[in-house]
Design a protein around this motif. Structure first.
Motif, mmCIF file in Angstrom:
data_model
loop_
_atom_site.group_PDB
_atom_site.id
_atom_site.type_symbol
_atom_site.label_atom_id
_atom_site.label_comp_id
_atom_site.label_asym_id
_atom_site.label_seq_id
_atom_site.Cartn_x
_atom_site.Cartn_y
_atom_site.Cartn_z
ATOM 1 N N ASP A 161 -39.443 -33.417 -21.664
ATOM 2 C CA ASP A 161 -40.819 -33.593 -22.145
ATOM 3 C C ASP A 161 -40.913 -34.519 -23.355
ATOM 4 O OD1 ASP A 161 -41.967 -31.897 -20.208
ATOM 5 O OD2 ASP A 161 -41.374 -30.130 -21.375
ATOM 6 N N ARG A 199 -38.195 -34.694 -14.240
ATOM 7 C CA ARG A 199 -39.415 -35.492 -14.098
ATOM 8 C C ARG A 199 -39.018 -36.752 -13.336
ATOM 9 N NH1 ARG A 199 -41.696 -36.744 -19.840
ATOM 10 N NH2 ARG A 199 -43.254 -37.855 -18.585
ATOM 11 N N LEU A 210 -45.886 -35.305 -9.555
ATOM 12 C CA LEU A 210 -45.617 -33.918 -9.924
ATOM 13 C C LEU A 210 -44.326 -33.399 -9.325
ATOM 14 C CD1 LEU A 210 -49.164 -32.264 -9.707
ATOM 15 C CD2 LEU A 210 -47.905 -33.011 -11.743
ATOM 16 N N ARG A 238 -42.569 -30.619 -12.149
ATOM 17 C CA ARG A 238 -43.854 -30.320 -12.794
ATOM 18 C C ARG A 238 -44.834 -29.648 -11.837
ATOM 19 N NH1 ARG A 238 -45.518 -34.581 -17.556
ATOM 20 N NH2 ARG A 238 -43.981 -33.736 -19.012
#
Length: 279
Positions: A161, A199, A210, A238
């Motif tokens: 993140d 990610r 996602l 995600r």
């Protein structure tokens, strides 16, 4: 699988199904055409239906059906791990196939099996796997290149993140030692010995999605090689969790959900192409 093409002088409305796997969303069309024209414009989330990719289901001479993956930028991809599960569910529930379905892709024939409410895909043997280091913003990172049906660079980071994924992907794509420059880029954080968080910046979409099935597969392969992790990992994207088993050929397990059905009207400007009707 037999198919007939409707009359071209009165193009009919085209039915479609919107589906998603862990938030990676698709427009499913039964279209037998090599002229994809502006079909990718249906992916526009403001002026189209909205999706990451358009998936065409076509007849196949070597499998139960063929899947063509059209990206948001108009390019065509070899494989889509989340998408092929959605196509398999469509074929099983709407066309009477299953519970095993063999689907032809540009990355080969993939077998998909329904397992209760989930779908598992034999992703096939990975190709061109090698490790390297990458310098980004003053730090050195362990990376692995692997083609898991699509070309991926996997980069291990302390916290997914905290990274600018788009900037990182842009830099990685300038590297000269990669088999392909237009690669997918994944950030991976090892949570524990059986779980990773990722990610993914997807080529063709040219943005973060996602979830990415071939990306989750590539990240698991990389984690086994570069971090000596167990062969079966839970991959937290995600959009939700996937499970990848690399004991032999990688097996990808995850959901495939129907969102809604709709119709593309006759006066559409994005896709004036013949409709396939499966019998």
């Amino acid at each position: 699988m037999n198919a007939t093409v409707s009359a071209e002088d009165e193009p009919p409305d085209i039915p479609f199904t919107k589906m998603q796997g862990c938030g990676n969303d698709f427009i499913i069309l039964e279209l037998n055409t090599d002229h994809y024209a502006n079909l990718h414009k249906l992916c526009d989330r403001h002026f189209g239906i909205g999706a990451d990719q358009v998936l065409l289901i076509q007849p196949s001479d070597v499998a139960d059906a063929k899947m063509v993956v059209l990206e948001r930028d108009g390019s065509q991809s070899d494989m889509c791990g989340n998408g092929i599960r959605c196509v398999a569910r469509y074929l099983i529930e709407r066309k009477g196939f299953g519970p095993n379905v063999r689907i032809e892709t540009r990355a080969g024939i993939k077998e998909v099996l329904r397992v209760e409410d989930l779908f598992q895909v034999d992703m096939g043997a990975p190709r061109n796997v090698f490790s390297f280091t990458f310098h980004f913003e003053g730090h050195e990172y362990d990376c692995v290149f692997v083609n898991s049906g699509e070309p991926h660079v996997v980069m291990f980071v302390p916290d997914v993140d905290q990274f600018n994924l788009h900037a990182c992907a842009a830099h990685i794509r300038t590297l000269q030692n990669l088999p392909e420059t237009r690669v997918n880029v994944n950030l991976v954080h090892v949570v524990n010995e059986t779980m990773i968080r990722i990610r993914t910046f997807e080529r063709g979409v040219e943005a973060e999605t996602l979830s990415c099935g071939t990306g989750a597969t590539a990240c698991t392969i990389a984690a086994v090689i570069a971090r000596n992790m167990q062969n079966t990992l839970t991959v937290i994207t995600r959009g939700g969790p996937l499970v990848v088993d690399c004991t032999q050929n990688p097996i990808l397990l995850g959901p495939a959900d129907i969102v809604f059905d709709g119709v593309i009207k006759k006066d559409r400007s994005a896709c004036n192409v013949p409709l396939i009707v499966f019998e």
